[in-house]
Every structure is written in C-alpha cells, then in structure tokens.
Design a protein around this motif. Structure first.
Motif, PDB file in Angstrom:
ATOM      1  N   ASP A  12       0.841  -1.193   0.000  1.00  0.00           N
ATOM      2  CA  ASP A  12       0.000   0.000   0.000  1.00  0.00           C
ATOM      3  C   ASP A  12       0.881   1.250   0.000  1.00  0.00           C
ATOM      4  O   ASP A  12       2.075   1.190   0.296  1.00  0.00           O
ATOM      5  CB  ASP A  12      -0.933   0.007   1.220  1.00  0.00           C
ATOM      6  N   ALA A  41      -3.283  -0.254  -2.358  1.00  0.00           N
ATOM      7  CA  ALA A  41      -4.289   0.708  -1.897  1.00  0.00           C
ATOM      8  C   ALA A  41      -3.580   2.030  -1.657  1.00  0.00           C
ATOM      9  O   ALA A  41      -2.369   2.066  -1.407  1.00  0.00           O
ATOM     10  CB  ALA A  41      -4.955   0.223  -0.608  1.00  0.00           C
ATOM     11  N   SER A  44      -4.558   8.126   2.784  1.00  0.00           N
ATOM     12  CA  SER A  44      -4.192   9.507   3.079  1.00  0.00           C
ATOM     13  C   SER A  44      -3.059   9.563   4.092  1.00  0.00           C
ATOM     14  O   SER A  44      -2.200  10.451   4.052  1.00  0.00           O
ATOM     15  CB  SER A  44      -5.402  10.272   3.623  1.00  0.00           C
ATOM     16  N   GLU A  53      -8.429   8.269   4.876  1.00  0.00           N
ATOM     17  CA  GLU A  53      -9.135   8.046   3.619  1.00  0.00           C
ATOM     18  C   GLU A  53      -8.378   6.964   2.867  1.00  0.00           C
ATOM     19  O   GLU A  53      -7.146   6.928   2.880  1.00  0.00           O
ATOM     20  CB  GLU A  53      -9.184   9.327   2.780  1.00  0.00           C
ATOM     21  N   CYS A  54      -9.123   6.078   2.208  1.00  0.00           N
ATOM     22  CA  CYS A  54      -8.482   4.958   1.510  1.00  0.00           C
ATOM     23  C   CYS A  54      -9.136   4.733   0.149  1.00  0.00           C
ATOM     24  O   CYS A  54     -10.359   4.833   0.016  1.00  0.00           O
ATOM     25  CB  CYS A  54      -8.588   3.692   2.353  1.00  0.00           C
ATOM     26  N   SER A  55      -8.318   4.438  -0.821  1.00  0.00           N
ATOM     27  CA  SER A  55      -8.808   4.048  -2.144  1.00  0.00           C
ATOM     28  C   SER A  55      -8.188   2.705  -2.505  1.00  0.00           C
ATOM     29  O   SER A  55      -6.965   2.582  -2.631  1.00  0.00           O
ATOM     30  CB  SER A  55      -8.428   5.114  -3.184  1.00  0.00           C
ATOM     31  N   ASP A  56      -9.022   1.684  -2.631  1.00  0.00           N
ATOM     32  CA  ASP A  56      -8.570   0.340  -2.993  1.00  0.00           C
ATOM     33  C   ASP A  56      -8.138   0.336  -4.463  1.00  0.00           C
ATOM     34  O   ASP A  56      -8.884   0.755  -5.343  1.00  0.00           O
ATOM     35  CB  ASP A  56      -9.731  -0.639  -2.768  1.00  0.00           C
ATOM     36  N   PHE A  57      -6.913  -0.139  -4.723  1.00  0.00           N
ATOM     37  CA  PHE A  57      -6.378  -0.097  -6.086  1.00  0.00           C
ATOM     38  C   PHE A  57      -6.649  -1.376  -6.871  1.00  0.00           C
ATOM     39  O   PHE A  57      -6.218  -1.521  -8.015  1.00  0.00           O
ATOM     40  CB  PHE A  57      -4.864   0.176  -6.026  1.00  0.00           C
TER      41      PHE A  57
END
Length: 279
Positions: A12, A41, A44, A53-57
């Motif tokens: 990550d 992922a 932030s 804040e998280c964005s799954d890649f």
C-alpha cells in the motif's frame, strides 16, 4: 554496463506516515536497486492516526500488469507486503506467475496481524489465502503472531523454547518457501529476537538486539526492505537478517531520541547514509 536490478514492490501507499512503499522506496533504492511501486491501496495517512481516507487499487492492478507484459518489462525480484484484502493475493500470485523468472527473488511479508490477533481490516480468510501466497515465495518474513497463524499454532506471549521455534520454522518451510525469517519473537523485556532458517542447509540462526522503548508502524517494512536489498546484493540469509535488524535498531533509536510523534513512523531519511556504509 550491467542494468540496475528491478524490484516490483507490491504494497500500500500512505501519503503521510512512513510505512510500506514509503519505506521500501528509499531503502532499496539506496542499496542500489530500482524500486517499481505497485500500490495495493492508497491511504491519506497510515493507520496509527485512527482516521484515514483509503482508495482500494484492486480494479487497476491487472490492467497495470497487462500493460507491463505488452511492453516487455521484466523484474528481478518481487516483494509483497500489506494487501488491501484477501482477494489481492490472487493478483500477487498472478504477478509472480507473469514476472518471476526461475532465479528471481520472491519476498513475501505476510503483513496481516500482530500482538496475537489479526489487524481489524482483515477477516480470518486472509490466513488461508496467505498460505497460498507464501507457497510461491523464496523468503517469507512473518512476525511471531503471523508465524503462529500460518502454522495453526495457538499464540502465546510466553518466551518460546528453541525447539519450539525450530519446529515453527520447519512448519513454515513445509508450506513452500526456501527461507524463513520470524521477527518480534517474544524475548526478555530488554531484547528482541529475530530468527532465520534456511530449508536447504537447515541452518537456524538467532539475532538478538536491544529493545528501544519506541513503537510505531512500518518497522517491519523497513526490516524486510533492508533484507531484500541485502539478498539482492548476494549476502547470505543470516547476514542479511543481522544487517536489517541492526539498521532498524539504529533508525528507531534515532527517531526515539529525536522526540518525533510516533505516528509519523521511523525517520529513515537521515539514517540512509548509515545504511549505505554498513558492511
């Protein structure tokens, strides 16, 4: 002129708080190797802040690999760490299948648990899936909790005997990897144990370092990154483990004495010059 060896680092990415890719990139680069980041992922900040804040890649990962294959890109080592979910293990296995050559170094840090329990972002199925991943690894670097989970051994904070530790290493090796490293093994109040085991030679090695009263995230990432660089440099496993443990102790001590907010992780940047000069 020889090409610079490339490491595909599957971790990550935290924009703030040193861990995962922001640990692997400077460390392995300073040891003379190109690090190609492959985020699982985007965060932030690291999880020690308690709010992020998280964005799954995951939706993008296969497309990245398809493009690399189309372009004919190759990697000399694959190094995986924290994954966003158990489903990403199949993607890492796909990366190994596509890009690992017969002599490639495949390092798996099964980052999923600590202090006797899984990280709260995971469900128990991560353990079953992780066993499949370490079967394809050259080297695995679980902490003591993860080693217990992967060998179906009840966790205890009591100091294990040497025979128990050897059995733990052998059980992990029976799952597939050639070399085993177990970090954070219960020890005395003032020390930390790190174990290594080579399946081929059956060499069992113990490294003991002083415990520093400072705890933060990303220390395992730093350790395994130094170990990965050391193995690529041609060092034997036991020497790589000693170098990684010694550097990590140095960097933690530097951070502790600097009085830094523990949530920011280890101050690796000022310590890299020390890593470069270590034998």
């Amino acid at each position: 002129m020889n090409h610079t060896q490339r490491v595909l680092a599957i971790h990550d990415m935290c924009s703030f708080g040193r861990c995962s890719l922001t640990a692997a990139l400077p460390v392995i680069s300073s040891m003379g190797f190109q690090v190609c980041p492959f985020p699982t992922a985007l965060f932030s900040n690291n999880l020690t802040y308690g709010d992020f804040e998280c964005s799954d890649f995951t939706p993008n990962m296969t497309g990245f690999m398809d493009k690399w294959q189309h372009l004919g890109l190759t990697f000399d080592a694959i190094y995986s760490g924290f994954l966003a979910n158990a489903g990403q293990i199949g993607i890492v296995l796909d990366a190994i299948s596509r890009f690992a050559k017969d002599d490639s170094l495949v390092v798996v840090d099964p980052a999923m648990a600590d202090d006797g329990k899984l990280y709260p972002v995971f469900t128990p199925d991560i353990v079953t899936e992780m066993k499949k991943l370490i079967a394809s690894a050259t080297v695995v670097t679980p902490n003591y909790t993860e080693a217990c989970l992967l060998t179906d051994t009840p966790y205890s904070s009591a100091i294990p005997t040497e025979s128990e530790l050897k059995e733990r290493c052998q059980k992990l090796a029976a799952l597939g990897p050639e070399k085993i490293v177990i970090t954070s093994v219960p020890s005395s109040e003032d020390t930390i144990q790190v174990l290594s085991y080579d399946r081929a030679s059956q060499e069992f090695h113990k490294t003991i370092i002083n415990r520093i009263p400072f705890s933060t995230c990303g220390t395992g990432d730093l350790f395994t990154s130094v170990l990965t660089g050391s193995l690529l440099q041609g060092h034997p496993l036991s020497k790589g483990v000693e170098k990684a443990a010694t550097f990590l102790s140095y960097a933690i001590d530097y951070t502790y004495k600097a009085g830094t907010d523990y949530r920011e992780g280890v101050q690796v940047e000022p310590c890299l010059k020390h890593l470069v000069t270590m034998e």
